[in-house]
Design a protein around this motif. Structure first.
Motif, PDB file in Angstrom:
ATOM      1  N   THR A 460      10.328  -1.835   3.157  1.00 46.18           N
ATOM      2  CA  THR A 460      11.639  -1.350   2.767  1.00 46.18           C
ATOM      3  C   THR A 460      12.817  -1.837   3.642  1.00 46.18           C
ATOM      4  O   THR A 460      12.906  -1.992   4.815  1.00 46.18           O
ATOM      5  CB  THR A 460      11.718   0.319   3.104  1.00 46.18           C
ATOM      6  N   VAL A 461      13.989  -2.255   2.880  1.00 46.16           N
ATOM      7  CA  VAL A 461      15.049  -2.910   3.528  1.00 46.16           C
ATOM      8  C   VAL A 461      16.412  -1.877   3.353  1.00 46.16           C
ATOM      9  O   VAL A 461      16.500  -1.692   2.318  1.00 46.16           O
ATOM     10  CB  VAL A 461      15.230  -4.195   2.924  1.00 46.16           C
ATOM     11  N   TYR A 462      17.054  -1.709   4.443  1.00 44.54           N
ATOM     12  CA  TYR A 462      18.186  -1.086   4.524  1.00 44.54           C
ATOM     13  C   TYR A 462      19.308  -1.867   4.640  1.00 44.54           C
ATOM     14  O   TYR A 462      19.272  -2.852   5.650  1.00 44.54           O
ATOM     15  CB  TYR A 462      18.446   0.175   5.660  1.00 44.54           C
ATOM     16  N   PHE A 463      20.236  -2.188   3.671  1.00 43.73           N
ATOM     17  CA  PHE A 463      21.258  -3.302   3.663  1.00 43.73           C
ATOM     18  C   PHE A 463      22.688  -2.456   3.937  1.00 43.73           C
ATOM     19  O   PHE A 463      22.831  -1.312   4.058  1.00 43.73           O
ATOM     20  CB  PHE A 463      21.568  -3.875   2.269  1.00 43.73           C
ATOM     21  N   PRO A 464      23.244  -3.341   4.786  1.00 41.75           N
ATOM     22  CA  PRO A 464      24.782  -2.821   5.310  1.00 41.75           C
ATOM     23  C   PRO A 464      25.595  -2.509   4.095  1.00 41.75           C
ATOM     24  O   PRO A 464      25.426  -3.164   2.911  1.00 41.75           O
ATOM     25  CB  PRO A 464      25.201  -3.874   6.106  1.00 41.75           C
ATOM     26  N   PRO A 465      26.730  -1.855   4.034  1.00 45.46           N
ATOM     27  CA  PRO A 465      27.622  -1.628   2.879  1.00 45.46           C
ATOM     28  C   PRO A 465      28.683  -2.627   2.703  1.00 45.46           C
ATOM     29  O   PRO A 465      28.913  -3.469   3.502  1.00 45.46           O
ATOM     30  CB  PRO A 465      28.283  -0.224   3.466  1.00 45.46           C
ATOM     31  N   ARG A 468      29.177  -9.287   1.697  1.00 46.12           N
ATOM     32  CA  ARG A 468      30.044 -10.157   1.180  1.00 46.12           C
ATOM     33  C   ARG A 468      29.158 -11.434   0.729  1.00 46.12           C
ATOM     34  O   ARG A 468      28.232 -11.715   1.300  1.00 46.12           O
ATOM     35  CB  ARG A 468      31.015 -10.718   2.000  1.00 46.12           C
ATOM     36  N   GLN A 469      29.474 -11.876  -0.486  1.00 47.66           N
ATOM     37  CA  GLN A 469      28.767 -12.959  -1.195  1.00 47.66           C
ATOM     38  C   GLN A 469      28.767 -14.137  -0.091  1.00 47.66           C
ATOM     39  O   GLN A 469      29.887 -14.474   0.128  1.00 47.66           O
ATOM     40  CB  GLN A 469      29.228 -13.335  -2.480  1.00 47.66           C
ATOM     41  N   GLY A 470      27.605 -14.919   0.123  1.00 44.16           N
ATOM     42  CA  GLY A 470      27.656 -16.000   1.150  1.00 44.16           C
ATOM     43  C   GLY A 470      27.664 -15.666   2.646  1.00 44.16           C
ATOM     44  O   GLY A 470      27.612 -16.583   3.278  1.00 44.16           O
ATOM     45  N   GLN A 471      27.921 -14.223   2.842  1.00 47.54           N
ATOM     46  CA  GLN A 471      27.962 -14.147   4.582  1.00 47.54           C
ATOM     47  C   GLN A 471      26.446 -13.753   4.886  1.00 47.54           C
ATOM     48  O   GLN A 471      25.550 -13.003   4.103  1.00 47.54           O
ATOM     49  CB  GLN A 471      28.833 -13.021   4.753  1.00 47.54           C
ATOM     50  N   LYS A 472      26.045 -14.215   6.116  1.00 40.15           N
ATOM     51  CA  LYS A 472      24.903 -13.836   6.661  1.00 40.15           C
ATOM     52  C   LYS A 472      24.844 -12.840   7.742  1.00 40.15           C
ATOM     53  O   LYS A 472      26.008 -12.664   8.308  1.00 40.15           O
ATOM     54  CB  LYS A 472      23.953 -15.077   7.263  1.00 40.15           C
ATOM     55  N   TYR A 473      23.937 -11.838   7.737  1.00 41.21           N
ATOM     56  CA  TYR A 473      24.088 -10.696   8.672  1.00 41.21           C
ATOM     57  C   TYR A 473      22.642 -10.684   9.477  1.00 41.21           C
ATOM     58  O   TYR A 473      21.703 -11.234   9.151  1.00 41.21           O
ATOM     59  CB  TYR A 473      24.138  -9.239   7.735  1.00 41.21           C
ATOM     60  N   PRO A 474      23.030 -10.069  10.696  1.00 38.34           N
ATOM     61  CA  PRO A 474      21.961 -10.162  11.675  1.00 38.34           C
ATOM     62  C   PRO A 474      20.723  -9.150  11.230  1.00 38.34           C
ATOM     63  O   PRO A 474      21.189  -8.203  10.438  1.00 38.34           O
ATOM     64  CB  PRO A 474      22.561  -9.557  12.958  1.00 38.34           C
ATOM     65  N   VAL A 475      19.617  -9.554  11.494  1.00 39.78           N
ATOM     66  CA  VAL A 475      18.352  -8.859  11.070  1.00 39.78           C
ATOM     67  C   VAL A 475      17.632  -7.944  12.193  1.00 39.78           C
ATOM     68  O   VAL A 475      17.677  -8.625  13.291  1.00 39.78           O
ATOM     69  CB  VAL A 475      17.453  -9.662  10.426  1.00 39.78           C
ATOM     70  N   ILE A 476      17.174  -6.839  12.035  1.00 43.70           N
ATOM     71  CA  ILE A 476      16.539  -6.127  12.800  1.00 43.70           C
ATOM     72  C   ILE A 476      15.215  -5.529  12.182  1.00 43.70           C
ATOM     73  O   ILE A 476      15.171  -5.033  11.095  1.00 43.70           O
ATOM     74  CB  ILE A 476      17.339  -4.666  13.201  1.00 43.70           C
ATOM     75  N   TYR A 480       6.795  -0.030  14.309  1.00 40.28           N
ATOM     76  CA  TYR A 480       5.777   0.649  14.995  1.00 40.28           C
ATOM     77  C   TYR A 480       4.474   0.163  15.417  1.00 40.28           C
ATOM     78  O   TYR A 480       4.329  -0.033  16.196  1.00 40.28           O
ATOM     79  CB  TYR A 480       5.530   1.981  14.108  1.00 40.28           C
ATOM     80  N   GLY A 481       3.892  -0.361  14.419  1.00 39.07           N
ATOM     81  CA  GLY A 481       2.502  -1.126  14.581  1.00 39.07           C
ATOM     82  C   GLY A 481       1.176  -0.632  14.982  1.00 39.07           C
ATOM     83  O   GLY A 481       0.329  -0.908  14.974  1.00 39.07           O
ATOM     84  N   GLY A 482       1.277   1.018  15.104  1.00 35.91           N
ATOM     85  CA  GLY A 482      -0.104   1.604  15.217  1.00 35.91           C
ATOM     86  C   GLY A 482      -0.730   1.589  14.025  1.00 35.91           C
ATOM     87  O   GLY A 482      -0.227   1.627  13.005  1.00 35.91           O
ATOM     88  N   PRO A 483      -1.883   1.872  14.417  1.00 34.64           N
ATOM     89  CA  PRO A 483      -3.147   1.660  13.017  1.00 34.64           C
ATOM     90  C   PRO A 483      -3.228   3.096  12.330  1.00 34.64           C
ATOM     91  O   PRO A 483      -3.821   3.046  11.403  1.00 34.64           O
ATOM     92  CB  PRO A 483      -4.113   1.478  13.641  1.00 34.64           C
ATOM     93  N   GLN A 484      -2.256   4.090  12.926  1.00 33.45           N
ATOM     94  CA  GLN A 484      -2.642   5.211  12.302  1.00 33.45           C
ATOM     95  C   GLN A 484      -1.784   5.966  11.188  1.00 33.45           C
ATOM     96  O   GLN A 484      -1.764   7.231  10.794  1.00 33.45           O
ATOM     97  CB  GLN A 484      -2.915   6.375  13.393  1.00 33.45           C
ATOM     98  N   VAL A 485      -0.372   5.269  11.312  1.00 35.64           N
ATOM     99  CA  VAL A 485       0.582   5.714  10.257  1.00 35.64           C
ATOM    100  C   VAL A 485       1.328   4.476   9.612  1.00 35.64           C
ATOM    101  O   VAL A 485       1.370   3.349  10.162  1.00 35.64           O
ATOM    102  CB  VAL A 485       1.792   6.453  11.118  1.00 35.64           C
ATOM    103  N   THR A 486       2.041   4.673   8.401  1.00 36.91           N
ATOM    104  CA  THR A 486       2.721   3.779   7.742  1.00 36.91           C
ATOM    105  C   THR A 486       4.208   3.839   8.334  1.00 36.91           C
ATOM    106  O   THR A 486       4.598   4.930   8.844  1.00 36.91           O
ATOM    107  CB  THR A 486       2.572   3.949   6.312  1.00 36.91           C
ATOM    108  N   ASN A 487       4.874   2.922   8.298  1.00 40.04           N
ATOM    109  CA  ASN A 487       6.494   2.954   8.880  1.00 40.04           C
ATOM    110  C   ASN A 487       7.479   2.593   7.781  1.00 40.04           C
ATOM    111  O   ASN A 487       8.436   3.120   7.833  1.00 40.04           O
ATOM    112  CB  ASN A 487       6.358   1.919   9.842  1.00 40.04           C
ATOM    113  N   ALA A 488       6.879   2.069   6.589  1.00 37.75           N
ATOM    114  CA  ALA A 488       7.978   1.700   5.626  1.00 37.75           C
ATOM    115  C   ALA A 488       8.195   2.847   4.528  1.00 37.75           C
ATOM    116  O   ALA A 488       7.121   3.162   3.908  1.00 37.75           O
ATOM    117  CB  ALA A 488       7.647   0.366   4.957  1.00 37.75           C
ATOM    118  N   VAL A 514      18.215  -3.904   8.104  1.00 39.38           N
ATOM    119  CA  VAL A 514      17.255  -3.384   8.907  1.00 39.38           C
ATOM    120  C   VAL A 514      15.666  -3.473   7.917  1.00 39.38           C
ATOM    121  O   VAL A 514      15.981  -2.967   6.788  1.00 39.38           O
ATOM    122  CB  VAL A 514      17.504  -1.961   9.307  1.00 39.38           C
ATOM    123  N   VAL A 515      14.803  -3.924   8.578  1.00 47.73           N
ATOM    124  CA  VAL A 515      13.610  -4.281   7.573  1.00 47.73           C
ATOM    125  C   VAL A 515      12.302  -3.516   8.234  1.00 47.73           C
ATOM    126  O   VAL A 515      12.136  -3.548   9.435  1.00 47.73           O
ATOM    127  CB  VAL A 515      13.249  -5.841   7.671  1.00 47.73           C
TER     128      VAL A 515
END
Length: 730
Positions: A460-465, A468-476, A480-488, A514-515
Motif C-alpha cells: 500500500t502506498v500513500y502519495f503526497p497531495p 506534479r508531473q515529472g517531479q520526484k519525491y523522497p520515499v519512506i 514492521y518486519g515481525g512474522p506475526q502481523v501484516t503491515n500494509a 510512504v510505502v
C-alpha cells in the motif's frame, strides 16, 4: 436501534429527548452529559449510570427511578453471576460476597514473586503496575460461567533474576531516581520461572493443581467449562511451540488428558494471526472439537471426536487460510468462518465470510463483495471466549452481522442471512465526514514481485497531495518486519488507524511517498510464505522491500531513489535499523524506535524464532558474553561499521517490550565503530510512545524533513495529540 432480523426493519430503541427529560426530572436538577450514559439496554428498560448514582428508566413509559449502585470495590474481580468475587491480600486470595461483609481466605501459600492474582514480571507491563498504588482486581483468574469454580494462574519467579529500570525523572516530582526491578528472564538464563495453574471450587473452598506432564505447558487460560461441572478445556504447547494440543482437565483431580496433539516443527499456533482468538471450539452436545491446523500448508479447520481424539474429517480446504471462526450452528451443524490468502483472489489479503457443513462438503461463500469482511467474535453475555455463540451469529443460527470495506470504501455493516448470504439490511454506513474533512485521501494498493523474481507481493502506498508531473519525491519505507502481523493496509479502517508505525498519512501530507509491503515471512497467506522468516527474521522481507520499491519507482516515475528513508517501531525498530545497515547504499536515513537490536540480550521470543542453541541443543548460556550461534545472524551490532546514512535510535526509559539496554548496546556498537548517529531518550515513556508522545512524533517528522527532504523544519511548530475524549477512541 432495534432491528427486526427477518425484514431488516429498524426502529429507535428509545426517544433520546424523552429519555433525557425523564431522567433529568428524576435526577432532581442534575444535568446529564451530552451523551446519555446508558450502561444497560433491553427492549423494556434503559439504565443510566453517573459517577455516584444510577437510574432505571422503563420503556415505553419513560418513567425513571433511582437505582442502587453496588459498593465500589475496585480490588475485586466478580464472578459472572455477581454474587461473590475475589481479591488479593498479602499475596493470597480471598473470597467476598457482594452482599455483606463476609470474607473467606482461600489460600495461605502466596509469597512475593509467587503470588496469587499477580501478573508475571514477563507480562510487559510490570513496571506500571509496580508504580501504581491503585487497587485492582486479581489477574490470572478465569471463572466458570456459573461462578462455582475458577482457574488461577500464578508465576513462581523467586529464582528469576531481576531486571533494572531506572526512573530518572520520578513521576512524583522528587529528584532522586527510582529503581524498579521486575523479574525478567533473558535468553540463555538458567532460571525462567515456573507456572502453577489450579482449579478452585468455591463451595468446597478447595484447590486442585492442574497436573500437566511430559513437557506440556498451559497456553493461556481455560476457555471452555463443561455443563456438568466435571471438566474444563485449555490449550497446551511444548517448548518453543514445537507441538500444540488440546487438554481436557478433570476438575476434581486436576488430571489432564491430551485430546488432540500435533507436532509443529516451526512455531505452532492456534490462529494464523497469534494476536487473534484461537480457532478451537468445543461442541459439547455432540462431543466434538473444531481444531485449527496448518499441516497442509494453509490454515484449515479440522473436526475431531472429543471422546476418542480421533480425526473425523477436514472441514475447510483450498489455498486459503481461515482467519477466524465466527460461530457454530450446532443444531443445523454449520460452521461460519472468515478466510483469505489465496493468490487467485485479486488480493490475498481480502477476507470473506463462508459457511460449511460439519458433516462435510464444499464451503459456501456468504459475502461476495470485494474487500475485507470482519465479523465480531465477542462472546455474548457470560459465554466463554471459546464458545460457539458470538455477537456476529444470532442464537438461532439464522443471521450474521458483519461489516466490509476497502481502502477507498468506508465500512458498511450489514445483516445477512446465514443460509445464503443475502443482505437483509444495511445497518450502518460509517460516518467518515470528519476524516474526509481533515483531508484524508485513500492510499493506493500495489502488487510487486519479491526479490526472488517470482513471488507476488502486495503493498500500500500513500502519495503526497498535489503531485506534479515529472517531479520526484523522497520515499519512506514504513516497516514492521515481525512474522506475526501484516503491515500494509487492505481496508479503510486499517488505512486510517495505521497501528504500527503511525504517521503514514501524515508523512505523505508532508510531501513524502510512504510505502508498505508485506514481504516474505509475514502471515495471512500460506504457512510456507510465513515460515520464510523463522530463522532469519526480517532478512528476506527487507530484500523484498528494496526490490519492490525499485519496481514501484519504475512504474510510477515519481520515486526519488536517491532519497529513500525507513522507519519503524518495536520489531519495526529492529527492521529499520537493519535496513540502513544491510542496505547502506539504498536507505539514506532510518528512524528506529524501540528496536530489539539483538536477541541474546532480550527476553525469550521462542516460537517466533527457534529456541536459542548454544551448541549440542543446549539452551543455557555457558558464559555471560555468549551469543547462541543460531541468533548471531540476527544481531545488528556486528553490522555497525556498515552505517553510512543518518540513523536515530529512540527508546523509552520504562519500555518493557523493547528493553532500553538493548538500544544502548546498539549505541555502544556504533560508538566503537566510530559512527555518527543520533540518540533520543524519552524519560518515563513505555513502549506506547509511538502512539502517545507528540514530542517523539514531531521530532520524527523533523528528522525526515531535515535529512531526507533536505529542508528546514518549522521552528515554531508544536504538535499536540488530542485527548481520547476529543477523538473516536484513539
Amino acid at each position: 436501534m432495534i432491528v427486526e432480523s427477518a425484514t431488516g426493519r429498524r426502529t429507535p430503541a428509545f426517544d433520546t429527548a424523552r429519555l433525557r427529560t425523564a431522567a433529568e426530572r428524576s435526577a432532581s436538577g442534575v444535568t446529564l452529559p451530552a451523551v446519555l450514559p446508558a450502561t444497560a439496554l433491553t427492549v423494556s428498560s434503559v439504565t443510566l449510570t453517573l459517577a455516584n448514582r444510577a437510574f432505571e428508566c422503563a420503556l415505553p413509559a419513560y418513567a425513571c427511578s433511582p437505582a442502587s449502585l453496588p459498593a465500589a470495590m475496585p480490588d475485586t474481580g466478580w464472578a459472572p453471576e455477581g454474587r461473590h468475587g475475589l481479591f488479593v491480600r498479602n499475596h493470597d486470595l480471598y473470597l467476598r460476597a457482594r452482599d455483606g461483609n463476609e470474607t473467606v481466605r482461600l489460600t495461605s501459600d502466596g509469597a512475593e514473586h509467587f503470588a496469587y492474582g499477580a501478573l508475571s514480571g514477563m507480562s510487559l507491563m510490570a513496571v506500571p503496575l509496580m508504580r501504581s498504588q491503585s487497587p485492582r482486581p486479581p489477574f490470572g483468574i478465569t471463572w466458570s460461567p456459573d461462578g462455582g469454580q475458577f482457574m488461577s494462574t500464578r508465576f513462581d519467579e523467586r529464582k528469576v533474576e531481576s531486571f533494572p529500570f531506572v526512573e530518572a525523572v520520578p513521576q512524583d516530582g522528587s529528584w532522586r531516581p527510582k529503581l524498579w526491578q521486575p523479574r525478567i528472564a533473558l535468553v540463555g538464563d538458567a532460571e525462567r520461572g515456573d507456572v502453577e495453574a489450579a482449579i478452585f471450587d468455591v463451595a468446597k473452598r478447595s484447590k486442585t493443581v492442574i497436573a500437566l506432564k511430559d513437557g506440556w505447558r498451559l497456553y493461556g487460560q481455560v476457555f471452555h467449562w463443561s455443563a456438568d461441572g466435571r471438566s474444563a478445556y485449555g490449550l497446551v504447547t511444548m517448548a518453543a511451540l514445537k507441538a500444540i494440543g488440546l487438554a481436557e482437565i478433570d476438575l476434581a483431580t486436576g488430571a489432564v488428558r491430551i485430546v488432540v496433539q500435533e507436532a509443529t516443527p516451526k512455531w505452532g499456533r492456534f490462529n494464523a494471526f497469534i494476536y487473534s482468538q484461537p480457532n478451537v471450539r468445543i461442541l459439547e452436545a455432540s462431543r466434538e472439537v473444531l481444531w485449527f491446523s496448518e499441516r497442509d500448508g494453509w490454515g484449515q479447520v479440522y473436526f475431531y471426536d472429543l471422546g476418542t481424539g480421533k480425526l473425523k474429517r477436514k472441514l475447510t480446504a483450498g489455498q486459503r487460510t481461515v482467519r477466524d471462526i465466527i460461530g457454530v450452528d450446532e443444531k443445523r451443524r454449520h460452521l461460519f468462518f472468515t478466510a483469505g490468502g489465496t493468490d487467485a483472489d485479486p488480493d490475498p489479503y481480502f477476507i470473506r465470510l463462508y459457511s460449511t457443513s460439519l458433516d462435510g462438503g464444499a464451503a459456501r461463500l456468504l459475502s461476495p463483495e470485494t474487500g475485507v469482511h470482519l465479523a465480531s467474535r465477542v462472546p455474548i453475555g457470560n459465554a466463554a471466549p471459546g464458545s460457539a455463540t458470538t455477537a456476529a451469529l444470532s442464537p438461532d443460527g439464522n443471521w450474521i452481522v458483519e461489516s466490509h470495506s476497502a481502502l477507498d470504501r468506508p465500512p458498511v455493516a450489514v445483516l445477512r442471512s446465514a443460509r445464503d448470504g443475502r443482505v437483509v439490511a444495511v445497518l450502518e454506513t460509517a460516518d467518515v465526514s470528519r476524516v474526509a474533512a481533515s483531508g484524508w485521501r485513500a492510499p493506493t494498493r500495489v502488487k510487486v514481485l519479491s526479490a526472488d523474481g517470482k513471488t507476488p507481493l502486495w503493498g500500500t502506498v500513500y502519495f503526497p497531495p498535489n503531485m506534479r508531473q515529472g517531479q520526484k519525491y523522497p520515499v519512506i519505507d514504513a516497516v514492521y518486519g515481525g512474522p506475526q502481523v501484516t503491515n500494509a493496509p487492505a481496508d479503510y479502517r486499517e488505512a486510517v488507524v495505521t497501528m504500527n508505525p503511525r504517521s503514514r498519512a501524515s508523512l505523505a501530507e508532508l510531501g513524502f511517498i510512504v510505502v508498505m509491503i508485506d514481504g516474505r515471512g509475514t502471515p495471512g497467506r500460506s504457512k510456507a510464505f510465513n515460515n520464510e522468516s523463522y530463522e532469519v527474521f526480517a532478512e528476506l522481507e527487507l530484500a523484498d522491500h528494496v526490490a519492490g520499491i525499485r519496481q514501484l519507482a519504475e512504474r510510477f516515475g515519481s520515486f526519488d531513489l536517491d532519497r529513500v528513508g525507513v522507519y519503524g517501531h518495536s520489531f519495526g525498530g529492529y527492521t529499520s535499523a537493519r535496513a540502513i545497515l544491510a542496505y547502506p547504499d539504498f536507505y539514506k536515513l532510518a528512524v528506529s524506535s524501540a528496536g530489539p537490536h539483538n536477541f541474546q540480550g532480550f527476553y525469550p521470543v521462542e516460537g517466533l524464532f527457534p529456541a536459542a542453541d548454544y551448541g549440542d541443543g543446549k539452551n543455557i548460556r555457558p558464559n555471560p558474553a555468549a551469543v547462541p550461534p543460531n541468533y548471531a545472524r540476527l544481531d545488528l551490532m556486528p553490522l555497525a561499521p556498515r552505517l553510512k546514512g543518518k540513523l536515530i535510535l529512540v527508546y523509552g526509559e520504562m519500555d518493557e517490550n523493547a528493553l532500553p539496554s538493548v538500544t544502548l548496546q546498539m549505541a555502544d556498537a556504533l560508538i566503537k565503530a566510530n559512527k555518527s548517529f543520533d540518540l533520543m531518550y524519552l524519560p518515563n515513556q513505555t513502549h506506547d510512545f509511538f502512539r502517545t508522545s507528540a514530542y517523539y512524533t514531531q521530532r520524527m517528522w523533523d528528522y525526515f524533513i531535515e535529512h531526507l527532504m533536505r529542508e528546514e523544519p518549522p521552528a515554531d511548530f508544536w504538535l499536540e495529540i488530542a485527548a481520547p475524549s476529543q477523538t473516536t477512541g484513539y
